[in-house]
Design an enzyme around this catalytic site. Structure first.
Site, PDB file in Angstrom:
ATOM      1  N   CYS A  33       0.843  -1.194   0.000  1.00 38.15           N
ATOM      2  CA  CYS A  33       0.000   0.000   0.000  1.00 38.15           C
ATOM      3  C   CYS A  33       0.884   1.253   0.000  1.00 38.15           C
ATOM      4  CB  CYS A  33      -0.942   0.087   1.188  1.00 38.15           C
ATOM      5  SG  CYS A  33      -2.004  -1.327   1.394  1.00 38.15           S
TER       6      CYS A  33
ATOM      7  N   ARG B 108       3.383   0.010  -5.283  1.00 39.25           N
ATOM      8  CA  ARG B 108       3.257  -0.624  -3.970  1.00 39.25           C
ATOM      9  C   ARG B 108       1.948  -1.402  -3.823  1.00 39.25           C
ATOM     10  NH1 ARG B 108       6.744   1.720  -0.179  1.00 39.25           N
ATOM     11  NH2 ARG B 108       5.407   0.964   1.487  1.00 39.25           N
TER      12      ARG B 108
ATOM     13  N   TRP C 109      -3.016  -2.602  -1.621  1.00 42.83           N
ATOM     14  CA  TRP C 109      -2.722  -4.009  -1.946  1.00 42.83           C
ATOM     15  C   TRP C 109      -3.377  -4.792  -0.832  1.00 42.83           C
ATOM     16  CZ3 TRP C 109       0.017  -8.120   0.288  1.00 42.83           C
ATOM     17  CH2 TRP C 109       0.335  -9.165  -0.573  1.00 42.83           C
TER      18      TRP C 109
ATOM     19  N   ASN D   2      -1.029   1.911   5.919  1.00 45.24           N
ATOM     20  CA  ASN D   2      -0.195   0.894   5.276  1.00 45.24           C
ATOM     21  C   ASN D   2       0.348   0.014   6.385  1.00 45.24           C
ATOM     22  OD1 ASN D   2       1.706  -0.542   3.758  1.00 45.24           O
ATOM     23  ND2 ASN D   2       3.248   1.056   4.017  1.00 45.24           N
ATOM     24  N   GLY D   3       0.112  -1.295   6.292  1.00 46.12           N
ATOM     25  CA  GLY D   3       0.585  -2.205   7.341  1.00 46.12           C
ATOM     26  C   GLY D   3      -0.523  -3.182   7.716  1.00 46.12           C
TER      27      GLY D   3
ATOM     28  N   GLU E 224      16.191 -17.061 -11.208  1.00 47.88           N
ATOM     29  CA  GLU E 224      15.754 -15.685 -11.435  1.00 47.88           C
ATOM     30  C   GLU E 224      15.028 -15.550 -12.783  1.00 47.88           C
ATOM     31  OE1 GLU E 224      15.209 -13.191  -9.805  1.00 47.88           O
ATOM     32  OE2 GLU E 224      15.255 -11.499 -11.164  1.00 47.88           O
TER      33      GLU E 224
ATOM     34  N   LYS F 158      11.167 -14.284 -13.185  1.00 48.17           N
ATOM     35  CA  LYS F 158      10.772 -13.152 -14.043  1.00 48.17           C
ATOM     36  C   LYS F 158       9.612 -13.561 -14.938  1.00 48.17           C
ATOM     37  CE  LYS F 158      12.062 -10.536 -12.464  1.00 48.17           C
ATOM     38  NZ  LYS F 158      12.871 -10.525 -11.313  1.00 48.17           N
TER      39      LYS F 158
ATOM     40  N   GLU G 132       6.277 -14.152 -12.936  1.00 46.74           N
ATOM     41  CA  GLU G 132       5.716 -12.917 -12.366  1.00 46.74           C
ATOM     42  C   GLU G 132       4.935 -12.097 -13.369  1.00 46.74           C
ATOM     43  OE1 GLU G 132       9.438 -11.075 -10.865  1.00 46.74           O
ATOM     44  OE2 GLU G 132       8.182 -10.510  -9.178  1.00 46.74           O
TER      45      GLU G 132
ATOM     46  N   HIS H 191      16.569 -36.207 -12.045  1.00 49.41           N
ATOM     47  CA  HIS H 191      15.974 -36.764 -10.821  1.00 49.41           C
ATOM     48  C   HIS H 191      14.486 -36.446 -10.714  1.00 49.41           C
ATOM     49  CE1 HIS H 191      19.898 -37.978  -9.426  1.00 49.41           C
ATOM     50  NE2 HIS H 191      20.349 -36.762  -9.699  1.00 49.41           N
TER      51      HIS H 191
ATOM     52  N   LYS I  15       5.369  -3.923  -5.351  1.00 47.92           N
ATOM     53  CA  LYS I  15       6.816  -3.714  -5.408  1.00 47.92           C
ATOM     54  C   LYS I  15       7.464  -3.907  -4.057  1.00 47.92           C
ATOM     55  CE  LYS I  15      10.555  -2.517  -7.572  1.00 47.92           C
ATOM     56  NZ  LYS I  15      11.129  -3.603  -8.392  1.00 47.92           N
TER      57      LYS I  15
HETATM   58  O1  M6R Z   1      12.653  -5.041  -2.013  1.00 49.32           O
HETATM   59  P1  M6R Z   1      13.169  -6.424  -1.836  1.00 49.32           P
HETATM   60  O2  M6R Z   1      14.385  -6.714  -2.643  1.00 49.32           O
HETATM   61  O3  M6R Z   1      13.378  -6.803  -0.391  1.00 49.32           O
HETATM   62  O4  M6R Z   1      12.005  -7.349  -2.386  1.00 49.32           O
HETATM   63  C1  M6R Z   1      12.079  -8.741  -2.322  1.00 49.32           C
HETATM   64  C2  M6R Z   1      11.052  -9.382  -3.233  1.00 49.32           C
HETATM   65  O5  M6R Z   1       9.759  -9.031  -2.830  1.00 49.32           O
HETATM   66  C3  M6R Z   1      11.254  -8.982  -4.691  1.00 49.32           C
HETATM   67  O6  M6R Z   1      12.533  -9.281  -5.144  1.00 49.32           O
HETATM   68  C4  M6R Z   1      10.224  -9.697  -5.582  1.00 49.32           C
HETATM   69  O7  M6R Z   1      10.483 -11.062  -5.626  1.00 49.32           O
HETATM   70  C5  M6R Z   1      10.219  -9.069  -6.971  1.00 49.32           C
HETATM   71  N1  M6R Z   1       8.883  -8.982  -7.455  1.00 49.32           N
HETATM   72  C6  M6R Z   1      11.027  -9.823  -7.956  1.00 49.32           C
HETATM   73  O8  M6R Z   1      10.931  -9.353  -9.256  1.00 49.32           O
END
Ligand code: M6R
Length: 615
Positions: free
Chosen positions: A2, A27, A75, A101-102, A488, A492, A495, A511, A610
């Site tokens: 948020c 956010r 969010w 937020n929280g 990674e 990507k 996501e 395996h 984010k």
């Molecule tokens: O801000 P941070 O690096 O602590 O965030 C960690 C993850 O939430 C962040 O890397 C998330 O996996 C991203 N969406 C990856 O693209």
């Protein structure tokens, strides 16, 4: 999670607040809302499901004048995303409006108690409990809004950053925080509050980062007052200068922030490296390491904590540090570490990696490590965020604001800083030869130019990606330094394109995952000419012989791989320990274009945010 914005000043608040919401949409973006109060003390509240543009359409033509206001982009944690659950939440008597937020962990207990006093709730959120509690205290104690807010926050368990205004009081804005971030911008006759500095950029460069358990009283034409929620004392104001420009926040001609951020990497890595390798190329200068020489000399072990993409960077960091510093390194998900009763001593160094610097699990892991006496080192992008403030020392990656929800330039920045850290600490500990330092540092300095060449694959990847939109599953394989690169790459893709993708160490394929391979499941195989190349070639053959399609990331001019794989993305050859930085860029582009052709919202993928400031 948020984003919140608040304004009290001389300009129309609505435009400032909605612009701020757009900048904070990364956010959370499932609903948004705004409360505006005009100079006569009349308050208007508007809320809308979906993105901020929906809110703007809903407000269009309705009264929204006033120089005081608060706004929120959500969010969802408690209650589905809809207009009712969107913030601001308003007290029963319509007097007080609040954005949050929280998460309020004891909201059920408070809800029950307030309902017992006759309080009526309209939403399913934890936040509404807080605004009703403030109203209840205000009425029963006949106290000021500030006193009621402080008293209510004393009863709350959990994390919060809040902003509160009240009807008939156009000269007061209250903000407070515990665990969730809040920045105050101090302008000329105007004050801003926001979850991060981006909504403030362009208005003022003077900011105060509100501390944990602090409340800010922002009054018209009066100096900012900050009060400790615990004892009512006045902590000193640390006014800092913001170094962010409006240009840095915009798309710069690209269709999306994510594409811009992928293409920025040659520049961001140059910024990340700047001043950190001596002119003769023989030494790495990371002040966070050198200022804490004894800690790095006497360390027994390094534990790295992080989440998501930052966790993948941590896995690469593990190999770099083990290879260069002769120290055992463990990597933990911060969320597991915080509840895992970790064995930590004061001879351990805990490295916390986070792009945003606000990830709740990583922050909690830091607090736990500190309580056990560990020296905690942060690797972060956002200057002044909670994590760099909570750690004993650290290094910023300096890659500029990352707005796209999928992390790209922050990942390559994190791996670059981890390489510098391993070199610097290795040199200090005498566990790496001068020749190696000079060779790796020299190649690191060439990485920005190498990435410029890699980015020329853009057209080829765009063309190729169109073909793969049919896939429902992808397999990503890599070995050694590039096993985390495979993880990674898979993250990507899933996501932003919503295609299921698994990352695996290539040798593990036999395996289990080999059973999945058929013509409908493409495999992305990271196969640079490194010490494990021959092994990876046999993985490529295993996939091909089962009818699978292979996209290989290999080195320029690799004729053998061209014959074996269906598609080859050729990258310049670099030292093995630096291949993750170079190999991850085509994987970012592949994920990007597959998502693009599937019509996905690349910058704001569904269900994600984010900055994950909740558990
Ligand atoms: O801000 P941070 O690096 O602590 O965030 C960690 C993850 O939430 C962040 O890397 C998330 O996996 C991203 N969406 C990856 O693209």
């Amino acid at each position: 999670m948020c984003g919140i914005v608040g304004y009290l000043g001389t300009k129309p608040a609505y435009e400032i607040l909605t612009q701020g919401l757009h900048r904070l949409e990364y956010r959370g973006y499932d609903s948004s809302g705004v409360a505006i109060e005009n100079d006569g003390g009349e308050m208007h509240v508007y809320k809308s499901q979906g993105k901020v543009s929906n809110l703007e359409a809903a407000v269009d033509g309705k009264p929204h004048d006033g120089t005081l206001g608060i706004a929120h982009t959500r969010w969802a944690t408690h209650g589905i995303p809809n207009d009712i659950n969107a913030h601001p939440h308003v007290s029963d008597d319509g007097r007080i409006a609040l954005v949050h937020n929280g998460t309020i962990e004891n909201y059920a207990v408070l809800h029950e108690a307030l309902a017992g006093h006759g309080c009526k709730f309209t939403s399913e959120t934890d936040t509404e409990v807080l605004v009703q509690l403030i109203e209840y205290i205000r009425l029963t104690n006949d106290c000021t809004l500030a006193d009621a807010v402080r008293e209510a926050l004393g009863q709350v368990i959990g994390a919060f950053a809040i902003a509160v205004i009240e009807r008939d009081n156009p000269d007061l804005l209250i903000a407070a925080r515990r665990s969730s971030p809040l920045v105050i911008g101090i302008g000329d006759g105007e004050t801003f509050i926001a979850s991060d500095a981006t909504p403030i950029v362009g208005y003022t460069d003077k900011v105060v980062y509100l501390g944990d358990d602090e409340m800010a009283l922002i009054r018209r034409n009066e100096p900012l007052e900050v009060i400790s929620l615990n004892d009512g004392s006045h902590p000193g104001l640390d006014i800092q200068t913001l170094r962010l420009s409006v240009e840095q926040l915009e798309k710069g001609g690209y269709d999306t922030f994510m594409l811009k951020e992928i293409f920025e990497q040659p520049d961001t890595l140059r910024d990340c490296l700047r001043g950190r390798i001596t002119a003769d190329g023989n030494r790495v200068i990371l002040s966070g390491v050198l200022d804490n020489k004894e800690r790095f000399l006497n360390a027994n072990r390094i534990v790295i904590v992080a989440c998501g993409t930052s966790w993948h960077a941590a896995l690469i960091g593990k190999r770099l540090i083990q290879d260069m510093c002769a120290l055992p390194v463990e990597v933990e998900y911060a969320s597991e570490f915080r509840y895992g009763s970790p064995f930590i001593t004061d001879r351990d160094i805990v490295i916390a990696i986070s792009q945003s610097g606000e990830t709740a699990d990583t922050l909690a892991a830091i607090e736990l490590a500190k309580s056990k006496g560990a020296f905690v080192y942060g690797i972060c992008n956002v200057v002044g965020a909670s994590i760099p403030r909570a750690t004993d020392s650290g290094t910023y990656i300096h890659v500029g604001p990352e707005i796209g929800v999928a992390s790209t330039k922050a990942f390559t920045g994190q791996v670059t800083v981890l390489t510098l850290l391993a070199l610097c600490a290795g040199q200090l500990r005498g566990t790496i030869s001068q020749q190696q330092v000079t060779a790796i540092a020299g190649e690191l300095l060439r990485i920005p130019d190498i990435l410029r060449q890699v980015l020329k694959l853009d057209d080829a990847i765009r063309e190729m990606s169109r073909i793969f939109t049919y896939a429902r599953n992808f397999l990503y394989l890599g070995r050694g330094y590039n096993y985390p690169t495979a993880l990674e790459g898979a993250l990507k893709l899933k996501e932003i394109s919503y295609i299921h993708a698994e990352g695996y160490p290539a040798a593990e394929m036999k395996h289990g995952p080999i059973a999945l391979i058929d013509k409908d499941m493409p495999s992305v195989i990271i196969a640079p000419s490194d010490s494990l190349y021959d092994k990876i070639v046999s993985n490529v053959q295993q996939v091909k012989s089962r009818g699978g399609h292979v996209i290989a990331i290999t080195n320029t001019g690799n004729e053998d791989m061209r014959k074996l794989a269906d598609y080859c993305l050729e990258i310049p050859r670099v030292m093995e320990c630096l291949t993750p930085i170079v190999a991850s860029v085509p994987l970012q582009l592949l994920a990007y274009y597959v998502a693009h052709y599937k019509g996905c919202d690349v910058d704001q993928p569904r269900n994600l945010a984010k900055s994950v400031t909740v558990e």
